[in-house]
Design an enzyme around this catalytic site. Structure first.
Site, short mmCIF file in Angstrom:
data_model
loop_
_atom_site.label_atom_id
_atom_site.label_comp_id
_atom_site.label_asym_id
_atom_site.label_seq_id
_atom_site.Cartn_x
_atom_site.Cartn_y
_atom_site.Cartn_z
N LYS A 54 0.84 -1.20 0.00
CA LYS A 54 0.00 0.00 0.00
C LYS A 54 0.88 1.25 0.00
O LYS A 54 0.63 2.20 -0.75
CB LYS A 54 -0.93 0.00 1.23
N GLN A 98 -4.34 -1.39 9.74
CA GLN A 98 -4.33 -2.73 9.16
C GLN A 98 -4.93 -3.75 10.14
O GLN A 98 -4.56 -3.78 11.31
CB GLN A 98 -2.89 -3.13 8.78
N ASP A 121 -10.94 2.98 4.23
CA ASP A 121 -11.23 1.54 4.20
C ASP A 121 -12.74 1.28 4.14
O ASP A 121 -13.18 0.17 3.84
CB ASP A 121 -10.72 0.88 5.49
N1 GUN Z 1 -6.87 -6.75 6.42
C1 GUN Z 1 -7.23 -7.50 5.35
N2 GUN Z 1 -7.80 -6.72 4.40
C2 GUN Z 1 -7.78 -5.46 4.88
C3 GUN Z 1 -8.23 -4.22 4.36
O1 GUN Z 1 -8.77 -4.10 3.26
N3 GUN Z 1 -8.03 -3.14 5.17
C4 GUN Z 1 -7.45 -3.23 6.39
N4 GUN Z 1 -7.31 -2.12 7.11
N5 GUN Z 1 -7.04 -4.38 6.91
C5 GUN Z 1 -7.21 -5.49 6.15
#
Ligand code: GUN
Length: 296
Positions: A54, A98, A121
């Site tokens: 990311k 995350q 998100d």
């Molecule tokens: N863990 C797995 N997928 C995601 C996501 O799309 N966003 C976040 N913040 N954590 C994750």
């Protein structure tokens, strides 16, 4: 007949090129730079690799990007304080914590603390609720990417029987909610299957569009798929390592069997995965514009 491949990696590249231009335009015309912070708690290797990807993409697109690593034993209070700091930081437009978080931290409480306007998100309850009533601000990134793939691959979603396998808050529930809405890439009839579903194959065999986010490698076999279906495989399962130490990934769908039955299918890797990160970037650009009252 072999299915057409829905190449998320290529679609993602196209969208990123569009975003890069938009970032340059925002900088030149409005003097703003989209800012994204990714907060990683602990040292889960999969989470580390996602967050790194990311950050790398944010960098490539010209964002102001901050990687905030925190120890696994961080207190809930300290983490809440950190979120508050970024909520108030005008250079930051998107905040991503995350998941999963360590057990001693209440995930819901953390998600509630993020300013809904910076919730790129789409996990804050306000944004989840808005999605349900068809007023979404930020769509969660993986479902957003899936819908974009369906649209860009020319899949007929309206009126289709869409079956979702998996009911997570991150993928299964939101994609089901999105496909049932009115609007482009939606208007489907949606069924959600999960671990307590009595006969999964009964449902999957009826699906014109089959979306699998079960977290079980090669769970969906060829004979569970309706001939001609469009199959979206969200699974990213590490099943081993090459002698060189590279991760060997398998989806939730038995690809070699499925591609003989389906009309189109996403590969793993290179399908849904690259779209997730790209839609996060799209949400962050949107957040930057909303927070700066930019309408053009
Ligand atoms: N863990 C797995 N997928 C995601 C996501 O799309 N966003 C976040 N913040 N954590 C994750």
């Amino acid at each position: 007949m072999a299915a057409k491949l829905i190449k998320g990696a290529e679609v993602a590249k196209e969208i990123r090129a569009e975003l890069k231009e938009e970032v340059a335009r925002l900088k030149e015309k409005h003097g703003v730079v989209p800012g994204l912070v990714t907060i990683l708690v602990g040292e889960n290797p999969a989470s580390q690799s996602y967050v790194r990807a990311k950050q790398k993409t944010a960098h490539e697109l010209g964002f102001y990007s901050v990687q905030d690593d925190q120890p696994a034993d961080i207190s809930e209070e300290t983490l809440l304080g950190l979120i508050d700091k970024y909520n108030k930081d005008p250079k930051i437009h998107g905040i991503l914590v995350q998941l999963p978080l360590p057990k001693h931290i209440n995930e819901t409480k953390i998600l509630y603390a993020i300013d809904p306007d910076k919730d790129v998100d789409g996990f804050h309850p306000v944004n989840v609720g808005k999605l349900m009533i068809g007023e979404a601000n930020y769509l969660p990134c993986t479902p957003f990417g899936i819908q974009e793939l369906l649209i860009r691959s020319g899949t007929q979603v309206e009126g289709a029987e869409a079956v979702v396998v998996g009911r997570s808050n991150i993928v299964g529930k939101p994609i089901a909610m999105m496909l049932v809405q009115k609007g482009p890439g939606a208007n489907a009839t949606v069924t959600v299957c999960h671990t307590r579903t009595k006969d999964i194959a009964f449902h999957t065999k009826r699906a014109d569009i089959l979306i699998v986010a079960a977290g079980v490698p090669e769970y969906i076999k060829g004979d569970m798929i309706k001939p001609g279906a469009v199959v979206i495989d969200v699974g990213v399962n590490e099943v081993g390592r090459t002698p060189e130490g590279k991760r060997i990934l398998k989806g939730d769908v038995a690809f070699d069997e499925a591609k003989e039955v389906a009309s189109a299918i996403t590969p793993v890797p290179g399908g849904v995965g690259p779209m997730t990160i790209t839609m996060l970037m799209k949400n962050t650009v949107k957040a930057c514009k909303v927070l700066n009252n930019i309408n053009d």
